[in-house]
Scaffold this motif. Structure first.
Motif, PDB file in Angstrom:
ATOM      1  N   THR A  16       0.858  -1.191   0.000  1.00  0.00           N
ATOM      2  CA  THR A  16       0.000   0.000   0.000  1.00  0.00           C
ATOM      3  C   THR A  16       0.893   1.240   0.000  1.00  0.00           C
ATOM      4  OG1 THR A  16      -1.576  -1.275   1.264  1.00  0.00           O
ATOM      5  CG2 THR A  16      -1.958   1.092   1.126  1.00  0.00           C
ATOM      6  N   ALA A  17       0.925   1.943  -1.124  1.00  0.00           N
ATOM      7  CA  ALA A  17       1.814   3.096  -1.257  1.00  0.00           C
ATOM      8  C   ALA A  17       1.157   4.375  -0.756  1.00  0.00           C
ATOM      9  CB  ALA A  17       2.240   3.258  -2.704  1.00  0.00           C
ATOM     10  N   LEU A  18      -0.148   4.478  -0.936  1.00  0.00           N
ATOM     11  CA  LEU A  18      -0.871   5.671  -0.473  1.00  0.00           C
ATOM     12  C   LEU A  18      -2.102   5.227   0.311  1.00  0.00           C
ATOM     13  CD1 LEU A  18      -0.851   7.879  -3.705  1.00  0.00           C
ATOM     14  CD2 LEU A  18       0.593   8.187  -1.696  1.00  0.00           C
ATOM     15  N   LYS A  19      -2.301   5.871   1.471  1.00  0.00           N
ATOM     16  CA  LYS A  19      -3.446   5.496   2.310  1.00  0.00           C
ATOM     17  C   LYS A  19      -4.340   6.704   2.500  1.00  0.00           C
ATOM     18  CE  LYS A  19      -0.710   2.319   4.927  1.00  0.00           C
ATOM     19  NZ  LYS A  19       0.206   2.442   6.049  1.00  0.00           N
ATOM     20  N   ASN A  20      -5.478   6.694   1.847  1.00  0.00           N
ATOM     21  CA  ASN A  20      -6.507   7.703   2.067  1.00  0.00           C
ATOM     22  C   ASN A  20      -5.944   9.129   2.085  1.00  0.00           C
ATOM     23  OD1 ASN A  20      -9.141   8.411   2.452  1.00  0.00           O
ATOM     24  ND2 ASN A  20      -8.954   8.426   4.698  1.00  0.00           N
ATOM     25  N   VAL A  21      -5.353   9.525   0.979  1.00  0.00           N
ATOM     26  CA  VAL A  21      -4.724  10.845   0.897  1.00  0.00           C
ATOM     27  C   VAL A  21      -5.756  11.880   0.459  1.00  0.00           C
ATOM     28  CG1 VAL A  21      -3.010  12.213  -0.342  1.00  0.00           C
ATOM     29  CG2 VAL A  21      -2.435   9.917   0.437  1.00  0.00           C
ATOM     30  N   ASN A  22      -5.812  13.001   1.169  1.00  0.00           N
ATOM     31  CA  ASN A  22      -6.707  14.117   0.815  1.00  0.00           C
ATOM     32  C   ASN A  22      -5.888  15.391   0.723  1.00  0.00           C
ATOM     33  OD1 ASN A  22      -9.645  13.255   0.815  1.00  0.00           O
ATOM     34  ND2 ASN A  22      -8.832  12.278   2.668  1.00  0.00           N
ATOM     35  N   LEU A  23      -5.881  15.997  -0.434  1.00  0.00           N
ATOM     36  CA  LEU A  23      -5.107  17.224  -0.620  1.00  0.00           C
ATOM     37  C   LEU A  23      -5.820  18.126  -1.608  1.00  0.00           C
ATOM     38  CD1 LEU A  23      -1.517  15.758  -1.162  1.00  0.00           C
ATOM     39  CD2 LEU A  23      -2.213  17.138   0.793  1.00  0.00           C
ATOM     40  N   THR A  24      -5.602  19.416  -1.464  1.00  0.00           N
ATOM     41  CA  THR A  24      -6.082  20.367  -2.465  1.00  0.00           C
ATOM     42  C   THR A  24      -4.907  21.259  -2.838  1.00  0.00           C
ATOM     43  OG1 THR A  24      -8.243  20.330  -1.463  1.00  0.00           O
ATOM     44  CG2 THR A  24      -7.794  22.120  -2.996  1.00  0.00           C
ATOM     45  N   ILE A  25      -4.601  21.308  -4.118  1.00  0.00           N
ATOM     46  CA  ILE A  25      -3.503  22.154  -4.580  1.00  0.00           C
ATOM     47  C   ILE A  25      -4.115  23.344  -5.304  1.00  0.00           C
ATOM     48  CG2 ILE A  25      -1.325  22.229  -5.885  1.00  0.00           C
ATOM     49  CD1 ILE A  25      -1.282  19.968  -3.844  1.00  0.00           C
ATOM     50  N   GLN A  26      -3.846  24.556  -4.773  1.00  0.00           N
ATOM     51  CA  GLN A  26      -4.404  25.757  -5.407  1.00  0.00           C
ATOM     52  C   GLN A  26      -3.556  26.168  -6.608  1.00  0.00           C
ATOM     53  OE1 GLN A  26      -7.218  26.942  -4.478  1.00  0.00           O
ATOM     54  NE2 GLN A  26      -7.470  25.917  -2.502  1.00  0.00           N
ATOM     55  N   ASP A  27      -4.182  26.931  -7.509  1.00  0.00           N
ATOM     56  CA  ASP A  27      -3.444  27.427  -8.670  1.00  0.00           C
ATOM     57  C   ASP A  27      -2.320  28.353  -8.227  1.00  0.00           C
ATOM     58  OD1 ASP A  27      -4.964  26.042 -10.411  1.00  0.00           O
ATOM     59  OD2 ASP A  27      -6.366  27.686 -10.816  1.00  0.00           O
ATOM     60  N   GLY A  28      -1.178  28.213  -8.841  1.00  0.00           N
ATOM     61  CA  GLY A  28      -0.070  29.123  -8.583  1.00  0.00           C
ATOM     62  C   GLY A  28       0.779  28.786  -7.371  1.00  0.00           C
ATOM     63  N   GLU A  29       0.459  27.695  -6.694  1.00  0.00           N
ATOM     64  CA  GLU A  29       1.254  27.309  -5.527  1.00  0.00           C
ATOM     65  C   GLU A  29       2.561  26.656  -5.944  1.00  0.00           C
ATOM     66  OE1 GLU A  29      -0.800  26.093  -1.501  1.00  0.00           O
ATOM     67  OE2 GLU A  29      -1.689  24.980  -3.148  1.00  0.00           O
ATOM     68  N   PHE A  30       3.531  26.711  -5.043  1.00  0.00           N
ATOM     69  CA  PHE A  30       4.762  25.944  -5.221  1.00  0.00           C
ATOM     70  C   PHE A  30       4.827  24.989  -4.031  1.00  0.00           C
ATOM     71  CE2 PHE A  30       9.364  26.343  -6.865  1.00  0.00           C
ATOM     72  CZ  PHE A  30       9.644  25.027  -6.508  1.00  0.00           C
ATOM     73  N   VAL A  31       4.434  23.745  -4.281  1.00  0.00           N
ATOM     74  CA  VAL A  31       4.299  22.782  -3.195  1.00  0.00           C
ATOM     75  C   VAL A  31       5.441  21.770  -3.257  1.00  0.00           C
ATOM     76  CG1 VAL A  31       2.754  21.117  -2.112  1.00  0.00           C
ATOM     77  CG2 VAL A  31       1.801  23.007  -3.423  1.00  0.00           C
ATOM     78  N   SER A  32       6.070  21.530  -2.103  1.00  0.00           N
ATOM     79  CA  SER A  32       7.072  20.477  -2.035  1.00  0.00           C
ATOM     80  C   SER A  32       6.513  19.312  -1.248  1.00  0.00           C
ATOM     81  CB  SER A  32       8.323  20.972  -1.328  1.00  0.00           C
ATOM     82  OG  SER A  32       9.009  21.864  -2.154  1.00  0.00           O
ATOM     83  N   ILE A  33       6.828  18.112  -1.711  1.00  0.00           N
ATOM     84  CA  ILE A  33       6.430  16.927  -0.960  1.00  0.00           C
ATOM     85  C   ILE A  33       7.707  16.333  -0.390  1.00  0.00           C
ATOM     86  CG2 ILE A  33       5.260  14.704  -1.064  1.00  0.00           C
ATOM     87  CD1 ILE A  33       3.894  15.691  -3.607  1.00  0.00           C
ATOM     88  N   ILE A  34       7.754  16.145   0.918  1.00  0.00           N
ATOM     89  CA  ILE A  34       8.957  15.554   1.506  1.00  0.00           C
ATOM     90  C   ILE A  34       8.598  14.262   2.237  1.00  0.00           C
ATOM     91  CG2 ILE A  34      10.281  17.699   1.666  1.00  0.00           C
ATOM     92  CD1 ILE A  34       9.490  17.874   4.602  1.00  0.00           C
ATOM     93  N   GLY A  35       9.592  13.452   2.433  1.00  0.00           N
ATOM     94  CA  GLY A  35       9.364  12.168   3.110  1.00  0.00           C
ATOM     95  C   GLY A  35      10.491  11.214   2.795  1.00  0.00           C
ATOM     96  N   LEU A  36      10.537  10.123   3.530  1.00  0.00           N
ATOM     97  CA  LEU A  36      11.592   9.134   3.315  1.00  0.00           C
ATOM     98  C   LEU A  36      11.439   8.461   1.954  1.00  0.00           C
ATOM     99  CD1 LEU A  36      11.458   7.364   6.779  1.00  0.00           C
ATOM    100  CD2 LEU A  36      13.408   8.645   5.906  1.00  0.00           C
TER     101      LEU A  36
END
Lengths: 299, 300
Positions: A16-36
């Protein structure tokens, strides 16, 4: 705006790589995803343009049909979506009213899916350029979604597209390499070619899967600066990052993932030791950062 | 080593596959740093080698050597003197020998070249969609891939001579038979060489074009095709060279060209004419070899 709703991803081997992920990405954002490594960062990124299939949930993206509209049609569409009562006065607008502004990319097929992908650029850790082709051809390949199969087979691009490709190469400082084979460039230059390809695609969102992981620190900074410039033109950027200090410096928002679950989602300025503890299982030492000086980071 | 490793005895299968090697890594060899590594035994490889040797020995023993009379060294001289000398019963003089070589022999080779050229180009073009359909990293549909591979393998297994004989039924004893059998033969070789090469390629650019919104054919055209193109031309020359040699056989079944002339001369015992025909063929094959080697180097 991208909405990820209750997304779960189980690989065929049962992981199971993703478990019940909820996200909203707004227009124009610069989002970083971090993790092991193995936490599900890449999986999440790849599910958004459906290079990977999701097992459950929805990923809502702007309807690609909207981007296929002519400017006048688009204007009418925006008007009727904002005020549905317009359709009652003008029945010809009813068709536009019925086009949903968002679609679930995980339900799209064939041409619709390719249209959706056309509006989402992607940058890879290993650049994924066609090594034997020239830089120019690699950048023009970003236009693939705008052409039918036959046109691509004969390598047909319009004059405007060629100008766009050349302009983007100029923007990223690789114009003089236009007719050089892609595999003869340095890593940083290759990643700029990939960026130029994504820009030539004219997408509104760029997904970057560890874009600087195979670059040296100096090149990393200049490529990240390129990302910032692109972000300032209104393109949303969603990037996987290995270095927390890099993510904090460049992005406006950070999402922390651990074992397939979102454990942190907030502004990059609020990422403290406590937060990295949650994401990585322990606080990070100074020597685990890329090593950007605080003073430099503030400029 | 943890306690569970000690108590859990490995299965027989594991013990057959791996050997546990224990080494003392301490600087003084006092046994304070005993470490164990699982080393694969490769029993399967030894078994395969033993079986291969056994088969070889059995084959050697089963052949009947009683009719073997030794190697006739004197024939070597006879062949050379017959082939590379004007014979009294056919060409008579050296002048006639050389004019035969420059005239009829080269004409026949040229005809064969034309036949091969048309056949190889058409066969290679025909093989393009087939090798993409057969490459497992491009075509993920196992059934479709299997069907195409089986059809091509069957076509390739038919000896070219038999293929030419079959095609002669449809086209008659003309050059068209030769061309048709070269098309089938070429596409068979090209598909095999190319799909195996494509399967060794790393397809990360393919993924990139797909993420740009390309369909499968667009992805192939933009990402795989530029990578395989030099290999395609190197293999094209290679198959051309093979076909030049193979067309000798085609001539035998009446497909025309070089082989047909060779057959006629062979039947009449004009060995000097055969010799005169061999020289330009030899030069051509060497020439093609040099070009295809140069192209092969460039593609690396």
């Amino acid at each position: 705006m991208i909405e990820i709703k209750n997304v779960t991803k189980v690989y065929p081997n049962g992981f199971t790589a993703l478990k019940n992920v909820n996200l909203t990405i707004q227009d124009g954002e610069f989002v970083s995803i971090i993790g092991l490594s193995g936490a599900g960062k890449s999986t999440l990124i790849r599910c958004i343009n459906r290079m990977h299939e999701i097992t459950e949930g929805q990923i809502l993206i702007p309807n690609p049909v909207i981007y296929e509209m002519t400017p006048e049609e688009r204007k009418k569409y925006d008007a009727v979506q904002a005020d549905p009562s317009l359709a009652e006065k003008d029945p010809s607008l009813k068709r536009l009213l019925n086009i949903p502004p968002k679609v679930d990319i995980s339900k799209l097929k064939g041409k619709k899916l390719r249209q959706a992908r056309k509006n989402i650029g992607m940058i890879f850790q290993s650049f994924n350029l066609v090594k034997r082709s020239t830089v120019y051809k690699n950048v023009l390949a970003g236009r693939v979604g705008y052409h039918n199969t036959l046109e691509t087979m004969f390598g047909i691009y319009t004059k405007d597209e060629k100008m766009l490709a050349l302009r983007n190469m100029e923007k990223l400082g690789i114009l003089d390499k236009a007719y050089v084979r892609a595999d003869q460039l340095s890593g940083g230059q290759q990643q700029r070619v990939a960026l130029a390809r994504a820009l030539t695609q004219e997408s509104h969102l760029i997904l970057a899967d560890e874009p600087v992981a195979s670059l040296d620190p100096v090149t990393t900074i200049s490529v990240m600066d390129d990302f910032t410039r692109i972000n300032k033109t209104g393109i949303t950027i969603l990037a996987n990052m290995h270095h927390v200090d890099l993510a904090k410096r460049y992005s406006t928002r950070i999402i922390g993932i651990r074992a397939g679950e979102v454990v942190y989602d907030g502004p990059s300025s609020a990422v403290t030791d406590e937060v990295t503890m949650k994401i990585y299982g322990r606080a990070l030492n100074k020597n685990e950062n890329l090593g950007i000086e605080e003073g430099e980071a503030s400029k | 080593m943890s306690a569970s490793d000690v108590t859990q005895k490995p299965s027989l299968r594991e013990r057959l596959r791996y050997q546990t090697v224990t080494i003392d890594l301490s600087p003084n060899h006092d046994g304070s740093m005993m470490r164990s590594i699982q080393k694969p035994r490769h029993l399967g490889r030894y078994l395969a080698a033993a079986i291969a040797i056994l088969i070889l020995v059995l084959c050697f023993c089963s052949i009947n050597y009683s009719t073997f009379q030794g190697f006739k060294w004197d024939q070597l001289g006879a062949i050379f003197s017959d082939m590379f000398n004007p014979l009294p019963n056919s060409l008579k003089t050296w002048d006639a020998y050389w004019s035969y070589m420059w005239g009829e022999a080269i004409q026949a080779i040229w005809l064969t070249n034309e036949m091969c050229f048309i056949g190889v180009i058409l066969g290679a073009v025909l093989s393009i969609p087939i090798y993409y359909l057969c490459a497992s990293n491009i075509n993920h549909n196992r059934v479709l891939r299997g069907v195409f591979r089986v059809i091509n393998d069957i076509l390739r297994t038919i000896p070219q001579m038999v293929m030419a004989l079959i095609l002669r039924l449809f086209f008659g004893p003309t050059l068209v038979t030769g061309i048709a059998s070269i098309i089938v033969f070429t596409s068979g070789i090209m598909y095999q060489l190319m799909y195996e090469y494509i399967e060794t390629l790393e397809l990360s650019p393919f993924e990139a074009i797909r993420s740009n919104g390309g369909d499968t054919i667009q992805c192939i055209r933009l990402s795989v095709h530029p990578e395989v193109q030099p290999m395609f031309f190197a293999n094209l020359l290679y198959t051309f060279e093979i076909n030049i040699r193979a067309s000798v056989i085609l001539g035998y079944v009446g497909a025309g060209g070089y082989g047909f002339l060779l057959k006629t001369n062979f039947g009449s015992g004009y060995y000097d004419k055969i010799g005169a025909m061999m020289i330009p063929l030899f030069v051509e094959v060497i020439f093609l070899q040099i070009i295809s080697n140069a192209m092969g180097r460039k593609s690396k």
